[in-house]
Write an enzyme that holds these catalytic residues in place. Structure first.
Site, mmCIF file in Angstrom:
data_model
loop_
_atom_site.group_PDB
_atom_site.id
_atom_site.type_symbol
_atom_site.label_atom_id
_atom_site.label_comp_id
_atom_site.label_asym_id
_atom_site.label_seq_id
_atom_site.Cartn_x
_atom_site.Cartn_y
_atom_site.Cartn_z
ATOM 1 N N GLY A 32 12.792 28.653 54.912
ATOM 2 C CA GLY A 32 13.511 29.720 55.623
ATOM 3 C C GLY A 32 12.931 29.938 57.013
ATOM 4 N N GLN A 62 15.198 35.102 60.057
ATOM 5 C CA GLN A 62 14.476 36.211 60.720
ATOM 6 C C GLN A 62 12.997 36.233 60.332
ATOM 7 O OE1 GLN A 62 15.492 40.791 60.935
ATOM 8 N NE2 GLN A 62 14.507 40.423 58.965
ATOM 9 N N ASP A 63 12.720 36.299 59.018
ATOM 10 C CA ASP A 63 11.327 36.469 58.574
ATOM 11 C C ASP A 63 10.510 35.204 58.821
ATOM 12 O OD1 ASP A 63 12.335 38.836 57.700
ATOM 13 O OD2 ASP A 63 11.776 38.583 55.600
ATOM 14 N N LEU A 101 10.572 31.761 51.821
ATOM 15 C CA LEU A 101 11.472 32.753 52.428
ATOM 16 C C LEU A 101 12.915 32.255 52.473
ATOM 17 C CD1 LEU A 101 9.247 33.932 55.428
ATOM 18 C CD2 LEU A 101 9.103 34.509 53.009
ATOM 19 N N THR A 158 12.900 41.189 46.274
ATOM 20 C CA THR A 158 13.705 42.132 47.065
ATOM 21 C C THR A 158 14.008 43.433 46.330
ATOM 22 O OG1 THR A 158 15.974 42.483 47.856
ATOM 23 C CG2 THR A 158 15.691 40.740 46.274
ATOM 24 N N GLU A 174 16.742 44.722 46.319
ATOM 25 C CA GLU A 174 18.083 44.575 45.735
ATOM 26 C C GLU A 174 17.988 44.423 44.204
ATOM 27 O OE1 GLU A 174 21.005 44.814 47.396
ATOM 28 O OE2 GLU A 174 22.381 44.045 45.870
ATOM 29 N N TYR A 199 23.306 37.913 43.977
ATOM 30 C CA TYR A 199 22.071 37.751 44.754
ATOM 31 C C TYR A 199 20.903 38.435 44.038
ATOM 32 C CZ TYR A 199 18.627 38.756 48.435
ATOM 33 O OH TYR A 199 17.460 38.874 49.148
HETATM 34 P P1 NAP Z 1 17.715 34.953 56.749
HETATM 35 O O1 NAP Z 1 17.497 35.353 58.160
HETATM 36 O O2 NAP Z 1 19.103 34.940 56.196
HETATM 37 O O3 NAP Z 1 17.071 33.496 56.545
HETATM 38 C C1 NAP Z 1 17.311 32.747 55.383
HETATM 39 C C2 NAP Z 1 16.696 31.370 55.559
HETATM 40 O O4 NAP Z 1 16.916 30.614 54.349
HETATM 41 C C3 NAP Z 1 17.286 30.537 56.707
HETATM 42 O O5 NAP Z 1 16.244 29.846 57.343
HETATM 43 C C4 NAP Z 1 18.190 29.550 55.970
HETATM 44 O O6 NAP Z 1 18.356 28.334 56.647
HETATM 45 C C5 NAP Z 1 17.367 29.324 54.712
HETATM 46 N N1 NAP Z 1 18.141 28.736 53.602
HETATM 47 C C6 NAP Z 1 19.311 29.181 53.081
HETATM 48 N N2 NAP Z 1 19.714 28.355 52.089
HETATM 49 C C7 NAP Z 1 18.790 27.363 52.001
HETATM 50 C C8 NAP Z 1 18.665 26.209 51.194
HETATM 51 N N3 NAP Z 1 19.580 25.883 50.274
HETATM 52 N N4 NAP Z 1 17.586 25.396 51.385
HETATM 53 C C9 NAP Z 1 16.662 25.705 52.332
HETATM 54 N N5 NAP Z 1 16.723 26.783 53.138
HETATM 55 C C10 NAP Z 1 17.784 27.604 52.980
HETATM 56 O O7 NAP Z 1 16.840 35.881 55.760
HETATM 57 P P2 NAP Z 1 15.586 36.822 56.079
HETATM 58 O O8 NAP Z 1 16.098 38.186 56.383
HETATM 59 O O9 NAP Z 1 14.677 36.136 57.010
HETATM 60 O O10 NAP Z 1 14.917 36.925 54.629
HETATM 61 C C11 NAP Z 1 13.884 36.033 54.231
HETATM 62 C C12 NAP Z 1 13.742 36.081 52.720
HETATM 63 O O11 NAP Z 1 13.405 37.392 52.290
HETATM 64 C C13 NAP Z 1 15.012 35.718 51.948
HETATM 65 O O12 NAP Z 1 14.609 35.051 50.771
HETATM 66 C C14 NAP Z 1 15.628 37.055 51.587
HETATM 67 O O13 NAP Z 1 16.424 36.936 50.437
HETATM 68 C C15 NAP Z 1 14.373 37.875 51.361
HETATM 69 N N6 NAP Z 1 14.466 39.313 51.631
HETATM 70 C C16 NAP Z 1 14.925 39.750 52.834
HETATM 71 C C17 NAP Z 1 14.945 41.110 53.096
HETATM 72 C C18 NAP Z 1 15.450 41.644 54.412
HETATM 73 O O14 NAP Z 1 15.762 42.850 54.474
HETATM 74 N N7 NAP Z 1 15.474 40.854 55.466
HETATM 75 C C19 NAP Z 1 14.491 42.026 52.119
HETATM 76 C C20 NAP Z 1 14.007 41.523 50.924
HETATM 77 C C21 NAP Z 1 13.975 40.166 50.687
HETATM 78 P P3 NAP Z 1 19.609 28.008 57.653
HETATM 79 O O15 NAP Z 1 19.121 28.399 59.026
HETATM 80 O O16 NAP Z 1 19.798 26.549 57.488
HETATM 81 O O17 NAP Z 1 20.765 28.834 57.176
HETATM 82 N N1 GDD Z 2 26.676 43.751 55.804
HETATM 83 C C1 GDD Z 2 27.427 44.876 55.854
HETATM 84 N N2 GDD Z 2 28.542 44.895 56.631
HETATM 85 N N3 GDD Z 2 27.028 45.944 55.124
HETATM 86 C C2 GDD Z 2 27.766 47.071 55.214
HETATM 87 C C3 GDD Z 2 28.918 47.162 56.014
HETATM 88 C C4 GDD Z 2 29.336 46.008 56.752
HETATM 89 O O1 GDD Z 2 30.341 45.998 57.445
HETATM 90 N N4 GDD Z 2 29.416 48.414 55.899
HETATM 91 C C5 GDD Z 2 28.611 49.078 55.078
HETATM 92 N N5 GDD Z 2 27.616 48.279 54.638
HETATM 93 C C6 GDD Z 2 26.575 48.653 53.676
HETATM 94 C C7 GDD Z 2 26.483 47.691 52.485
HETATM 95 O O2 GDD Z 2 27.516 47.960 51.538
HETATM 96 C C8 GDD Z 2 25.080 48.019 51.982
HETATM 97 O O3 GDD Z 2 25.110 49.130 51.154
HETATM 98 C C9 GDD Z 2 24.318 48.383 53.263
HETATM 99 O O4 GDD Z 2 25.304 48.592 54.291
HETATM 100 C C10 GDD Z 2 23.324 47.323 53.736
HETATM 101 O O5 GDD Z 2 23.989 46.075 53.779
HETATM 102 P P1 GDD Z 2 23.283 44.786 54.420
HETATM 103 O O6 GDD Z 2 22.776 45.079 55.782
HETATM 104 O O7 GDD Z 2 24.215 43.636 54.247
HETATM 105 O O8 GDD Z 2 21.962 44.629 53.527
HETATM 106 P P2 GDD Z 2 21.749 44.626 51.936
HETATM 107 O O9 GDD Z 2 20.990 45.872 51.600
HETATM 108 O O10 GDD Z 2 22.977 44.338 51.200
HETATM 109 O O11 GDD Z 2 20.791 43.343 51.759
HETATM 110 C C11 GDD Z 2 19.676 43.136 52.633
HETATM 111 O O12 GDD Z 2 18.533 43.793 52.123
HETATM 112 C C12 GDD Z 2 18.078 43.299 50.857
HETATM 113 C C13 GDD Z 2 16.862 44.144 50.458
HETATM 114 O O13 GDD Z 2 17.283 45.346 49.897
HETATM 115 C C14 GDD Z 2 19.478 41.619 52.767
HETATM 116 O O14 GDD Z 2 18.515 41.370 53.747
HETATM 117 C C15 GDD Z 2 18.984 41.029 51.454
HETATM 118 O O15 GDD Z 2 18.642 39.652 51.646
HETATM 119 C C16 GDD Z 2 17.738 41.831 51.013
HETATM 120 O O16 GDD Z 2 17.242 41.314 49.794
#
Ligand code: NAP
Ligand code: GDD
Length: 330
Positions: A8, A12-13, A80, A125, A127, A149
């Site tokens: 990953g 972002q991360d 990631l 996560t 989630e 997810y």
């Molecule tokens: P992100 O920006 O969506 O990045 C996801 C990464 O995973 C990208 O580099 C993507 O590559 C790669 N990926 C997707 N499918 C893959 C596959 N089949 N094989 C190899 N790489 C693959 O996510 P992020 O926000 O940085 O999150 C990082 C991790 O933390 C994720 O596992 C996410 O589920 C978890 N997480 C995120 C949050 C949050 O709020 N950001 C919170 C809790 C947990 P490409 O560039 O090729 O698409």
């Molecule tokens: N994406 C999106 N788009 N979300 C919306 C919208 C819209 O137009 N309108 C309202 N929402 C609400 C979603 O229904 C959700 O309740 C909230 O905004 C946050 O949505 P996202 O920003 O898509 O994040 P997420 O909470 O579903 O998931 C993210 O956080 C998780 C950790 O709790 C992702 O980063 C996941 O990968 C991560 O695990």
């Protein structure tokens, strides 16, 4: 010099973690899948693209995991990579499960067989808490995932713990609550709002969203990748909740952005407009989810005590950082 593999790396991360580890003189191996687009834009933005050694990798290919772990024998492995967009997981449950659940099993098994000394970090996560059983949520709170997810991530979480307990591996999970930044993907609600509102200032095109009343505990990704690193520096492997301990609605996030942009607004039930009636935010059915996580709020006392970690950014500072960056980009 320690070697760390990051899956990953293009996300972002992955980008922020790579920067953090490079500053500490790690050799960073970026495991990324083939892509025809501008995949490295975040690494370029942080000015670190040329400091990373890239290797071909896909979570859905078991040989891919085996090959890179055998080849590099890294001290640390940060998983990631994931199909990380919750909304998409309802339309692509198989792809999500292959990457987010089975992909993690491939990695754990490859480490067990080829490089058992490697410390493993799994991106779990909030989630997984889904329809929350208690508030705030901590490491002991039961899971009730509400999306493919979340279900796939819960499998990966338990599998990581199972490998730790069965094979004495240094395998850890960070249960991270939502974290955002200027490098956040534009499909996630915070970045969609920031980009949409900055665009609105110039074009008056309204932003279409879904559930405005969902509550999230939003932190800054730069703070959260430091927690990931700390988790792998402990004497024993363990799991940690990482959060800010404050929750806000999507509505609150919009208000903070509008204030930051000096836009006057009035709120109605499902929309925001200017006092003289020009629409700013509207809702549309396609942005609502089949099952929603209504409220997330994390209790990160364990991380504060054991990792000595605490976030530097609050939501106001996060909003300011995202808006400022978006304005300077256009
Ligand atoms: P992100 O920006 O969506 O990045 C996801 C990464 O995973 C990208 O580099 C993507 O590559 C790669 N990926 C997707 N499918 C893959 C596959 N089949 N094989 C190899 N790489 C693959 O996510 P992020 O926000 O940085 O999150 C990082 C991790 O933390 C994720 O596992 C996410 O589920 C978890 N997480 C995120 C949050 C949050 O709020 N950001 C919170 C809790 C947990 P490409 O560039 O090729 O698409
Ligand atoms: N994406 C999106 N788009 N979300 C919306 C919208 C819209 O137009 N309108 C309202 N929402 C609400 C979603 O229904 C959700 O309740 C909230 O905004 C946050 O949505 P996202 O920003 O898509 O994040 P997420 O909470 O579903 O998931 C993210 O956080 C998780 C950790 O709790 C992702 O980063 C996941 O990968 C991560 O695990």
């Amino acid at each position: 010099m320690k070697t760390a593999i990051i899956t990953g790396i293009t996300g972002q991360d992955g980008a922020y973690l790579a920067k953090n580890l490079l500053m500490r003189r790690y050799k960073v191996i970026g495991a990324r899948r083939r892509n025809t687009g501008q995949q490295n834009w975040r690494l370029k933005y942080l000015g670190i693209e040329n400091e990373i050694e890239f290797v071909d990798f896909d979570l859905t290919e078991p040989y891919s995991a085996e090959n890179i772990i055998d080849r590099y024998q890294p001290e640390e492995f940060y998983n990631l990579g994931a199909q990380s967009f919750v909304a998409l997981s309802f339309n692509q449950p198989h792809v999500t499960t292959q990457a987010n659940a089975n992909g993690v099993l491939h990695l754990l098994e490859a480490i067990r067989q080829k490089s058992p000394h490697t410390k493993f970090y799994q991106a779990s996560t909030s989630e997984m808490f889904g329809r929350v059983r208690e508030t705030p949520q901590n490491e002991m709170t039961a899971f009730h995932p509400r999306s493919p997810y979340g279900v796939a991530k819960a499998y990966a979480h338990y599998m990581t713990i199972n490998y730790r307990e069965s094979y004495d591996m240094f395998a850890c999970c960070g249960i991270l609550f939502n974290h955002e930044s200027p490098l956040r993907g534009s499909e996630f609600v915070t970045q969609k709002i920031v980009k949409g509102l900055v665009n609105w200032v110039h074009t008056k095109q309204p932003v279409y969203l879904g559930n405005l009343d969902a509550k999230r505990d939003w932190g800054h990704a730069e703070d959260y990748v430091e927690a990931m690193r700390l988790i792998l520096q402990q004497d024993k492997p363990d799991d940690f909740v990482i959060s800010t301990g404050v929750t806000h609605t999507v509505r609150d996030f919009i208000e903070k952005c509008l204030k930051c942009l000096n836009v006057e607004y009035v709120q109605h039930k499902h929309e925001f407009s200017t006092p003289n009636g020009i629409p700013i935010i509207k809702t549309a059915p396609e942005f609502f989810r089949p099952a929603e996580v209504d409220v997330l709020l994390g209790d990160c006392s364990k991380a504060k005590e054991i990792l000595q970690w605490k976030p530097k950014y609050n939501l106001d500072a996060l909003v300011k950082d995202m808006i400022k960056t978006e304005i300077s980009e256009i």
